[in-house]
Scaffold this motif. Sequence first.
Motif, PDB file in Angstrom:
ATOM      1  N   GLY A 112       0.812  -1.208   0.000  1.00  0.00           N
ATOM      2  CA  GLY A 112       0.000   0.000   0.000  1.00  0.00           C
ATOM      3  C   GLY A 112       0.843   1.254   0.000  1.00  0.00           C
ATOM      4  N   ASP A 113       0.234   2.345   0.423  1.00  0.00           N
ATOM      5  CA  ASP A 113       0.933   3.627   0.383  1.00  0.00           C
ATOM      6  C   ASP A 113       1.333   4.122   1.774  1.00  0.00           C
ATOM      7  N   ARG A 114       1.275   3.243   2.746  1.00  0.00           N
ATOM      8  CA  ARG A 114       1.683   3.638   4.090  1.00  0.00           C
ATOM      9  C   ARG A 114       3.203   3.586   4.207  1.00  0.00           C
ATOM     10  N   GLU A 115       3.786   4.623   4.764  1.00  0.00           N
ATOM     11  CA  GLU A 115       5.228   4.682   4.933  1.00  0.00           C
ATOM     12  C   GLU A 115       5.653   3.905   6.183  1.00  0.00           C
ATOM     13  N   VAL A 116       6.860   3.397   6.158  1.00  0.00           N
ATOM     14  CA  VAL A 116       7.425   2.814   7.371  1.00  0.00           C
ATOM     15  C   VAL A 116       7.533   3.929   8.405  1.00  0.00           C
ATOM     16  N   PRO A 117       7.050   3.711   9.626  1.00  0.00           N
ATOM     17  CA  PRO A 117       7.092   4.788  10.628  1.00  0.00           C
ATOM     18  C   PRO A 117       8.486   5.375  10.778  1.00  0.00           C
TER      19      PRO A 117
END
Length: 342
Positions: free
Chosen positions: A91-96
Motif C-alpha cells: 500500500g501507500d503507508r510509509e514505514v514509521p
Amino acid sequence: MGAPGSVAVVVVDDRDIPLWDLYELSIACLVFGIPQPDLADPWYDMRLCAVQSDAPGAAPGFGLRTRHGLADVPGADTVVVPGMPEECVHGDREVPPELIDALRAAHAGGARIVALCTGAFALAAAGLLDGRRATAHWMHAPVLARRHPAVRVDPSVLYIDEGDVLTSAGVTAGLDLCLHIVRSDLGAHVANQLARRLVVPPHRAGGQAQFVDLAIPVDDGNPVAPVLQWAVEHLDRPLTVQDLARRAGLSTRTLHRHVRSTTGRTPLQWLLTQRLARAQALLEATDLPIELVGERSGLGTANNLRRQFALHVGVPPTEYRRTFRASAGHVGSRQHERPVRA
C-alpha cells in the motif's frame, strides 16, 4: 559460549496485529523469549518493543500490551523486525519514521539487525540493506526490489546472513533464520536440541531455495505471460531465448525487457528458476530416479542436476528429497508420479 545478550522484537501495530503477521512474531517469541536453562543459561533476554500506533487496522487481529517502546530498541544486542503491515508493503503507508530512526541508531550502536519476511521493508527504508544481498518471501521480493533498487534482492533463498544484518523469506524460513542465530550464538548442539523441541528439521542452510510453486504472471494483457506459461509446460525441451521470442512474436531484446519487468529476472534466469522449481516438485512428489528428474525438469543429466542444486539450492537433490519428506512427515514410498504444481 557467553551470554547471548538481549533481543528487541519490534511490533509495528501493537493494537491491531493482523492474523497473518502473528506467525513471524510468534517465531521470534518462541525462539528468543522462552528460557531454555537446561540448554543454555542464561538464555536470551527478550523484550517486545511497540511502535505506538493510533491507526486502527482494517483486518481482524489481536492487540498486545508491553512496557517497552522504541526507546528500548537501540540498547539491544539483536533487533528483530518480524514483519510489516500489509499497507507498508503493498500500500501507500510509509514505514514509521520513528522505527527507521530506532533501527539506524541500533545498527550504529553495534546491534545485529534481523528481518523476518516483510521486516526487510523496514530495514530497506532505513538504508541498512543498501548494497547488500537480502531476501523476503518470493511473493514480496519483486516489490522490495522495485521500491529499493539499491538492495540486491535474492528471492530464491531461505535466509541471508550478512553478519550484522540478516533477512529471511516468509513463514517457516523465519524459524530457520532464528535457529541459525541460536546456532551462531550458542553452538550447533543447543540449536539442534531446540529444533528437536520445536519438532522441525535441525538445520536448513540459508542458501537452500524456498519451497515455491511454479509462479507464472497472470495473463492480464501482459505480452509475455502466454509464452512463459507455454515454456513451463515444455520445460523438458531445450528452450532458448530465441525460441521464446519467436513464439511471442517479439525481438529478443523486447522479450528480455518484458520478462525482466514482469519477473525481476532475465529470461535465462527465469528459465533456470522454473527448471529448478520443477525438479524440486518432482523430488517432493515422486520417487523418480535423479536421472529422470533431470530430464523432465530440462536440467539434463543427473550430473548437471546435482551441479545446479549445489549452486542454487545449496544441498544435493537426494538430501533435498530426504529433508523435504522428513519435514513433511512423508510415509511410505510412492512409485507413481503425482501431478506437478504449475
